[in-house]
Design a protein around this motif. Structure first.
Motif, mmCIF file in Angstrom:
data_model
loop_
_atom_site.group_PDB
_atom_site.id
_atom_site.type_symbol
_atom_site.label_atom_id
_atom_site.label_comp_id
_atom_site.label_asym_id
_atom_site.label_seq_id
_atom_site.Cartn_x
_atom_site.Cartn_y
_atom_site.Cartn_z
ATOM 1 N N THR A 105 0.849 -1.269 -0.075
ATOM 2 C CA THR A 105 -0.028 0.027 0.024
ATOM 3 C C THR A 105 0.750 1.291 0.099
ATOM 4 O O THR A 105 0.133 2.383 -0.191
ATOM 5 C CB THR A 105 -0.943 0.124 1.127
ATOM 6 N N HIS A 106 2.327 1.047 0.233
ATOM 7 C CA HIS A 106 2.995 2.093 0.519
ATOM 8 C C HIS A 106 2.449 3.318 1.554
ATOM 9 O O HIS A 106 3.169 4.357 1.650
ATOM 10 C CB HIS A 106 3.250 3.002 -0.864
ATOM 11 N N ASP A 107 1.945 2.774 2.524
ATOM 12 C CA ASP A 107 1.527 3.316 3.789
ATOM 13 C C ASP A 107 1.847 2.543 5.026
ATOM 14 O O ASP A 107 2.017 1.391 4.899
ATOM 15 C CB ASP A 107 0.000 3.669 3.674
ATOM 16 N N LEU A 108 2.197 3.212 6.098
ATOM 17 C CA LEU A 108 2.717 2.886 7.238
ATOM 18 C C LEU A 108 1.598 2.499 8.129
ATOM 19 O O LEU A 108 1.139 3.573 8.759
ATOM 20 C CB LEU A 108 3.844 3.598 7.888
ATOM 21 N N LEU A 109 0.935 1.265 7.974
ATOM 22 C CA LEU A 109 -0.462 1.076 8.833
ATOM 23 C C LEU A 109 -0.130 0.540 10.093
ATOM 24 O O LEU A 109 0.791 -0.533 10.445
ATOM 25 C CB LEU A 109 -1.297 0.218 7.773
ATOM 26 N N PRO A 110 -1.063 1.115 11.013
ATOM 27 C CA PRO A 110 -0.811 0.760 12.544
ATOM 28 C C PRO A 110 -1.174 -0.615 12.739
ATOM 29 O O PRO A 110 -2.220 -1.196 12.139
ATOM 30 C CB PRO A 110 -1.698 1.814 13.251
ATOM 31 N N LEU A 111 -0.936 -1.045 13.821
ATOM 32 C CA LEU A 111 -1.178 -2.524 14.554
ATOM 33 C C LEU A 111 -2.088 -2.577 15.408
ATOM 34 O O LEU A 111 -2.256 -1.480 16.341
ATOM 35 C CB LEU A 111 0.086 -3.148 14.935
ATOM 36 N N PRO A 112 -2.960 -3.712 15.785
ATOM 37 C CA PRO A 112 -3.633 -3.774 17.109
ATOM 38 C C PRO A 112 -2.739 -4.008 18.149
ATOM 39 O O PRO A 112 -1.687 -4.930 17.888
ATOM 40 C CB PRO A 112 -4.547 -5.137 16.675
ATOM 41 N N TYR A 113 -2.893 -3.417 19.209
ATOM 42 C CA TYR A 113 -1.832 -3.612 20.231
ATOM 43 C C TYR A 113 -2.317 -4.912 21.122
ATOM 44 O O TYR A 113 -3.044 -4.759 21.984
ATOM 45 C CB TYR A 113 -1.575 -2.286 21.106
ATOM 46 N N THR A 114 -2.177 -6.107 20.758
ATOM 47 C CA THR A 114 -2.862 -7.283 21.195
ATOM 48 C C THR A 114 -1.381 -8.195 21.705
ATOM 49 O O THR A 114 -0.641 -8.036 21.186
ATOM 50 C CB THR A 114 -3.776 -8.122 20.499
ATOM 51 N N GLU A 115 -1.921 -9.189 22.468
ATOM 52 C CA GLU A 115 -0.962 -10.028 22.944
ATOM 53 C C GLU A 115 -0.522 -11.004 21.522
ATOM 54 O O GLU A 115 0.482 -11.328 21.281
ATOM 55 C CB GLU A 115 -1.006 -11.033 24.011
ATOM 56 N N GLU A 116 -1.603 -11.433 20.849
ATOM 57 C CA GLU A 116 -1.554 -12.128 19.576
ATOM 58 C C GLU A 116 -0.496 -11.444 18.586
ATOM 59 O O GLU A 116 0.387 -12.029 17.980
ATOM 60 C CB GLU A 116 -2.715 -12.270 18.879
ATOM 61 N N ALA A 117 -0.667 -10.148 18.323
ATOM 62 C CA ALA A 117 0.283 -9.143 17.730
ATOM 63 C C ALA A 117 1.340 -9.253 18.265
ATOM 64 O O ALA A 117 2.573 -9.348 17.369
ATOM 65 C CB ALA A 117 -0.401 -7.824 17.475
ATOM 66 N N LEU A 118 1.653 -9.007 19.285
ATOM 67 C CA LEU A 118 3.029 -8.950 20.003
ATOM 68 C C LEU A 118 3.923 -10.252 19.465
ATOM 69 O O LEU A 118 4.965 -10.255 19.321
ATOM 70 C CB LEU A 118 2.772 -9.065 21.711
ATOM 71 N N ALA A 119 3.245 -11.351 19.930
ATOM 72 C CA ALA A 119 3.886 -12.516 19.655
ATOM 73 C C ALA A 119 4.374 -12.748 18.173
ATOM 74 O O ALA A 119 5.346 -13.463 17.832
ATOM 75 C CB ALA A 119 2.913 -14.012 20.028
ATOM 76 N N HIS A 120 3.434 -12.383 17.282
ATOM 77 C CA HIS A 120 3.643 -12.471 15.907
ATOM 78 C C HIS A 120 4.799 -11.587 15.468
ATOM 79 O O HIS A 120 5.696 -12.174 14.763
ATOM 80 C CB HIS A 120 2.415 -12.039 15.066
ATOM 81 N N VAL A 121 4.527 -10.262 15.849
ATOM 82 C CA VAL A 121 5.628 -9.299 15.427
ATOM 83 C C VAL A 121 7.167 -9.707 16.000
ATOM 84 O O VAL A 121 8.023 -9.666 15.100
ATOM 85 C CB VAL A 121 5.283 -8.001 15.886
ATOM 86 N N ALA A 122 7.101 -10.027 17.169
ATOM 87 C CA ALA A 122 8.340 -10.500 17.855
ATOM 88 C C ALA A 122 9.164 -11.578 17.162
ATOM 89 O O ALA A 122 10.244 -11.683 16.947
ATOM 90 C CB ALA A 122 8.355 -10.667 19.237
ATOM 91 N N GLU A 123 8.425 -12.533 16.718
ATOM 92 C CA GLU A 123 8.891 -13.513 16.049
ATOM 93 C C GLU A 123 9.464 -13.308 14.790
ATOM 94 O O GLU A 123 10.576 -13.638 14.259
ATOM 95 C CB GLU A 123 7.842 -14.862 15.943
ATOM 96 N N ARG A 124 8.613 -12.556 14.051
ATOM 97 C CA ARG A 124 9.204 -12.082 12.829
ATOM 98 C C ARG A 124 10.560 -11.295 12.869
ATOM 99 O O ARG A 124 11.425 -11.260 11.967
ATOM 100 C CB ARG A 124 8.052 -11.365 11.798
ATOM 101 N N VAL A 125 10.635 -10.178 13.820
ATOM 102 C CA VAL A 125 11.715 -9.456 14.187
ATOM 103 C C VAL A 125 13.122 -10.392 14.264
ATOM 104 O O VAL A 125 14.083 -10.214 13.708
ATOM 105 C CB VAL A 125 11.593 -8.470 15.461
ATOM 106 N N ARG A 126 12.614 -11.364 15.177
ATOM 107 C CA ARG A 126 13.814 -12.327 15.415
ATOM 108 C C ARG A 126 14.240 -12.912 13.900
ATOM 109 O O ARG A 126 15.391 -13.273 13.809
ATOM 110 C CB ARG A 126 13.382 -13.436 16.356
#
Length: 304
Positions: A105-126
């Motif tokens: 989309t070429h936009d920086l879109l926000p995330l839902p600040y949930t435990e599910e999103a936390l786990a998902h993003v942290a794993e992808r960063v690693r």
């Protein structure tokens, strides 16, 4: 003590030749990674010349770390190849998502600040850090909508991602201010919750005021409320590599250098005013400039 590069600018095409010819006393430059992920051409020609005199940081906009789509391995290979060529001080991108199902989309879109999103993003960063062989910096984005499902504040989410993934933070002070106005939260509360030891870089920029909301535009000078918040960030985090972003209505290089002088002066005055008048108390005194910056400063006779 963190290794601060001092005060830098975003590297923009209108300034390439002047930077090479005049060597302004700028501490470092940040590049938009995607602009240089090409096999050759003028952008890389100029980048090779400029990086011989200045430290470089890479800053991307297409990692889409929060997306549910698989990580783009080809994009990561290009980032890694550019890093091998440029040897950047660090690599950063945004704590957001930019697309799904192969669409950007070429936009920086926000995330839902949930435990599910936390786990998902942290794993992808690693996974990204393992692929690149280095820690990355994640930048807080400005936002204009929020998710009903969010159970954490943005600052709690950012801090926890950094802890779980063991990554670093690019703290965009303008984005904090924009989002604080748009979502009616306390920007100082945000700053107080940020793990200062993980803040590796700070962005300063401008925005548009539309009355009851702000839009992050990077097309004007840093406004006074953002300068005030920057002073608070310095009190919280100490001497951190700081740069000014300008992506549109780009002024002459001299104007940006003047604005950079204001950032340096504000940082130094803020650190000097801390208890004990010792910059070390804030997590790191202003470092000695690298040899290239010292020589350029002498030649410029007071240019920032």
């Amino acid at each position: 003590m963190r290794n601060s590069l001092g005060f830098g600018l975003g590297l923009r095409p209108p300034h390439y030749a002047q930077i090479v010819e005049t060597r302004p006393a700028v501490g470092w430059f940040e590049i938009n990674s995607e602009n240089f992920m090409v096999p050759g051409g003028r952008p890389l020609h100029w980048l090779d010349r400029i990086r011989s005199d200045y430290p470089i940081a890479m800053h991307g906009v297409s990692l889409s770390i929060g997306s549910t789509a698989p990580l783009d391995r080809e994009y990561l290979r290009q980032v890694k190849a550019l890093a091998q060529r440029v040897q950047p001080q660090w690599i950063s991108d945004h704590l957001c998502w930019t697309g799904v199902a192969g669409r950007n989309t070429h936009d920086l879109l926000p995330l839902p600040y949930t435990e599910e999103a936390l786990a998902h993003v942290a794993e992808r960063v690693r996974m990204v850090q393992d692929f690149l062989g280095r820690r990355i910096l994640l930048e807080n984005v400005s936002s204009y909508v929020a998710f009903r499902d969010s159970r954490l504040s943005e600052w709690e989410f950012l801090a926890e991602i950094a802890r779980r993934a063991d990554c670093l933070i690019l703290l965009d002070v303008n984005n904090i201010y924009v989002s604080a106005v748009n979502h009616e939260f306390d920007a100082l509360e945000y700053l107080e919750a940020v793990p200062a030891e993980r803040v590796q870089q700070i962005h300063l920029a401008g925005h548009e005021n539309h009355g009851d909301y702000l839009v992050d535009t990077h097309d004007t000078e840093v406004p006074d409320p953002v300068w005030d918040l920057y002073a608070a960030a310095v009190r919280r985090c100490g001497a951190v590599s700081t740069m000014i972003e300008r992506d549109d209505h780009i002024p002459p290089l001299a104007e940006l250098c003047t604005e950079l002088t204001r950032a340096r002066a504000l940082c130094e005055a803020t650190l000097a005013a801390l208890p004990g008048s010792n910059a070390d108390a804030a997590g790191g005194a202003r470092p000695e400039p690298h040899s290239g910056e010292r020589s350029r400063a002498r030649a410029a006779q007071g240019t920032p």
